[in-house]
Design a protein around this motif. Structure first.
Motif, PDB file in Angstrom:
ATOM      1  N   LYS A 126      -0.160   1.477  -9.613  1.00  0.00           N
ATOM      2  CA  LYS A 126       0.991   0.823  -9.017  1.00  0.00           C
ATOM      3  C   LYS A 126       1.179   1.298  -7.575  1.00  0.00           C
ATOM      4  CE  LYS A 126       2.776  -1.554 -12.531  1.00  0.00           C
ATOM      5  NZ  LYS A 126       3.131  -2.997 -12.479  1.00  0.00           N
ATOM      6  N   PHE A 127       1.717   0.425  -6.749  1.00  0.00           N
ATOM      7  CA  PHE A 127       1.952   0.733  -5.344  1.00  0.00           C
ATOM      8  C   PHE A 127       3.409   0.447  -5.000  1.00  0.00           C
ATOM      9  CE2 PHE A 127      -2.433  -0.545  -5.936  1.00  0.00           C
ATOM     10  CZ  PHE A 127      -3.137   0.457  -5.290  1.00  0.00           C
ATOM     11  N   ASP A 128       3.964   1.263  -4.101  1.00  0.00           N
ATOM     12  CA  ASP A 128       5.345   1.005  -3.690  1.00  0.00           C
ATOM     13  C   ASP A 128       5.427   0.209  -2.388  1.00  0.00           C
ATOM     14  OD1 ASP A 128       4.555   3.147  -2.098  1.00  0.00           O
ATOM     15  OD2 ASP A 128       5.849   4.579  -3.096  1.00  0.00           O
ATOM     16  N   PHE A 129       4.274   0.023  -1.725  1.00  0.00           N
ATOM     17  CA  PHE A 129       4.229  -0.822  -0.526  1.00  0.00           C
ATOM     18  C   PHE A 129       2.859  -1.470  -0.444  1.00  0.00           C
ATOM     19  CE2 PHE A 129       3.646  -1.668   4.039  1.00  0.00           C
ATOM     20  CZ  PHE A 129       4.816  -2.345   4.327  1.00  0.00           C
ATOM     21  N   ILE A 130       2.844  -2.774  -0.168  1.00  0.00           N
ATOM     22  CA  ILE A 130       1.586  -3.513  -0.069  1.00  0.00           C
ATOM     23  C   ILE A 130       1.593  -4.315   1.227  1.00  0.00           C
ATOM     24  CG2 ILE A 130       0.138  -5.308  -1.103  1.00  0.00           C
ATOM     25  CD1 ILE A 130       1.276  -4.452  -3.844  1.00  0.00           C
ATOM     26  N   PHE A 131       0.516  -4.180   1.995  1.00  0.00           N
ATOM     27  CA  PHE A 131       0.374  -4.863   3.281  1.00  0.00           C
ATOM     28  C   PHE A 131      -0.770  -5.866   3.177  1.00  0.00           C
ATOM     29  CE2 PHE A 131      -1.473  -4.996   7.629  1.00  0.00           C
ATOM     30  CZ  PHE A 131      -0.374  -5.489   8.313  1.00  0.00           C
ATOM     31  N   ILE A 132      -0.484  -7.136   3.409  1.00  0.00           N
ATOM     32  CA  ILE A 132      -1.491  -8.196   3.308  1.00  0.00           C
ATOM     33  C   ILE A 132      -1.767  -8.762   4.693  1.00  0.00           C
ATOM     34  CG2 ILE A 132      -2.055 -10.450   2.329  1.00  0.00           C
ATOM     35  CD1 ILE A 132      -0.213  -9.811  -0.016  1.00  0.00           C
ATOM     36  N   ASP A 133      -3.025  -8.663   5.121  1.00  0.00           N
ATOM     37  CA  ASP A 133      -3.439  -9.201   6.421  1.00  0.00           C
ATOM     38  C   ASP A 133      -4.934  -9.503   6.351  1.00  0.00           C
ATOM     39  OD1 ASP A 133      -3.563 -10.039   9.014  1.00  0.00           O
ATOM     40  OD2 ASP A 133      -3.373  -8.045   9.910  1.00  0.00           O
ATOM     41  N   ALA A 134      -5.282 -10.525   5.576  1.00  0.00           N
ATOM     42  CA  ALA A 134      -6.689 -10.867   5.371  1.00  0.00           C
ATOM     43  C   ALA A 134      -6.843 -12.386   5.459  1.00  0.00           C
ATOM     44  CB  ALA A 134      -7.163 -10.318   4.021  1.00  0.00           C
ATOM     45  N   SER A 135      -7.777 -12.942   4.724  1.00  0.00           N
ATOM     46  CA  SER A 135      -8.054 -14.376   4.780  1.00  0.00           C
ATOM     47  C   SER A 135      -6.811 -15.190   4.437  1.00  0.00           C
ATOM     48  CB  SER A 135      -9.191 -14.714   3.807  1.00  0.00           C
ATOM     49  OG  SER A 135      -9.378 -16.110   3.726  1.00  0.00           O
ATOM     50  N   LYS A 136      -6.339 -15.986   5.399  1.00  0.00           N
ATOM     51  CA  LYS A 136      -5.083 -16.722   5.225  1.00  0.00           C
ATOM     52  C   LYS A 136      -5.150 -17.730   4.081  1.00  0.00           C
ATOM     53  CE  LYS A 136      -3.785 -14.440   8.767  1.00  0.00           C
ATOM     54  NZ  LYS A 136      -4.863 -13.468   8.634  1.00  0.00           N
TER      55      LYS A 136
END
Length: 209
Positions: A126-136
């Motif tokens: 589990k993660f408390d923060f997720i950053f998405i910046d990949a294939s739109k």
């Protein structure tokens, strides 16, 4: 209105004084070799958000050269946590490895070479923060798979969600599918999640679980 937002962003960027030599080095590299990294004002907001919430276990989808990963990774390490980050391009993966090494983060970064669409599904934590910046074109899939791995009260940060402004202005026909998918994605988030859309940088979407 759009010109006012642009002018506001430029004003903010002019006020940012970066002193970290590695961050400056990566910014120069990204500019010279046309590597997509978060804009300066987004980087500062990202740093502020992660630091303010004392996030420890962070997932990043789309490492590139490790620019945003270094910002988040330093905070995670300080808080006794780690950064898990996924990059599909081997050249970028190797560049990120070297930058994480320069930042003394290798002991607290899990750098994965692979397709985020597949690699996220393999994660059993589990993660408390997720950053998405990949294939739109895969944002909906990235979101759905990572949301399952988000802790309660955790936040997902989706960068470039307004895709160069093409969601609200004329765009090249080759981007028709991506624009449609992102527009549908934003509508889905508003209708189904605790979501806010911020119109700076290239558009930021925030979802709280």
């Amino acid at each position: 209105m759009l010109d006012e937002l642009k002018n506001a962003n430029e004003y903010i960027i002019d006020k940012i004084v970066e002193t970290d030599s590695l961050i400056l080095e990566m910014e120069a590299f990204a500019l010279e070799y046309n590597v997509p990294i978060v804009t300066k004002e987004v980087a500062k907001y990202l740093e502020f958000l992660v630091s303010s919430h004392n996030f420890k276990n962070i997932l990043e989808i789309g490492t590139a050269i490790g620019y945003s990963g270094t910002i988040m990774g330093k905070i995670a390490k300080k808080n006794g946590g780690k950064l898990t980050t996924i990059e599909i391009d081997e050249t970028r993966y190797n560049q990120a490895f070297e930058n994480f090494k320069k930042a003394n983060l290798l002991d607290s970064v899990n750098l994965i070479l692979g397709d985020g669409v597949e690699e996220v599904k393999k994660l059993n934590e589990k993660f408390d923060f997720i950053f998405i910046d990949a294939s739109k074109g895969h944002y909906m899939e990235f979101f759905n798979d990572s949301f399952e791995r988000l802790e309660e009260n955790g936040i997902i940060f989706i960068d470039n969600i307004m895709f160069r402004g093409y969601l609200y202005k004329e765009y090249p026909k080759r981007f028709k599918t991506i624009v449609r998918r992102l527009d549908e994605f934003i509508s889905y988030l508003y209708q189904n999640h605790d979501f806010v859309l911020l119109p700076f940088g290239d558009g930021i979407g925030l979802v709280k679980k």
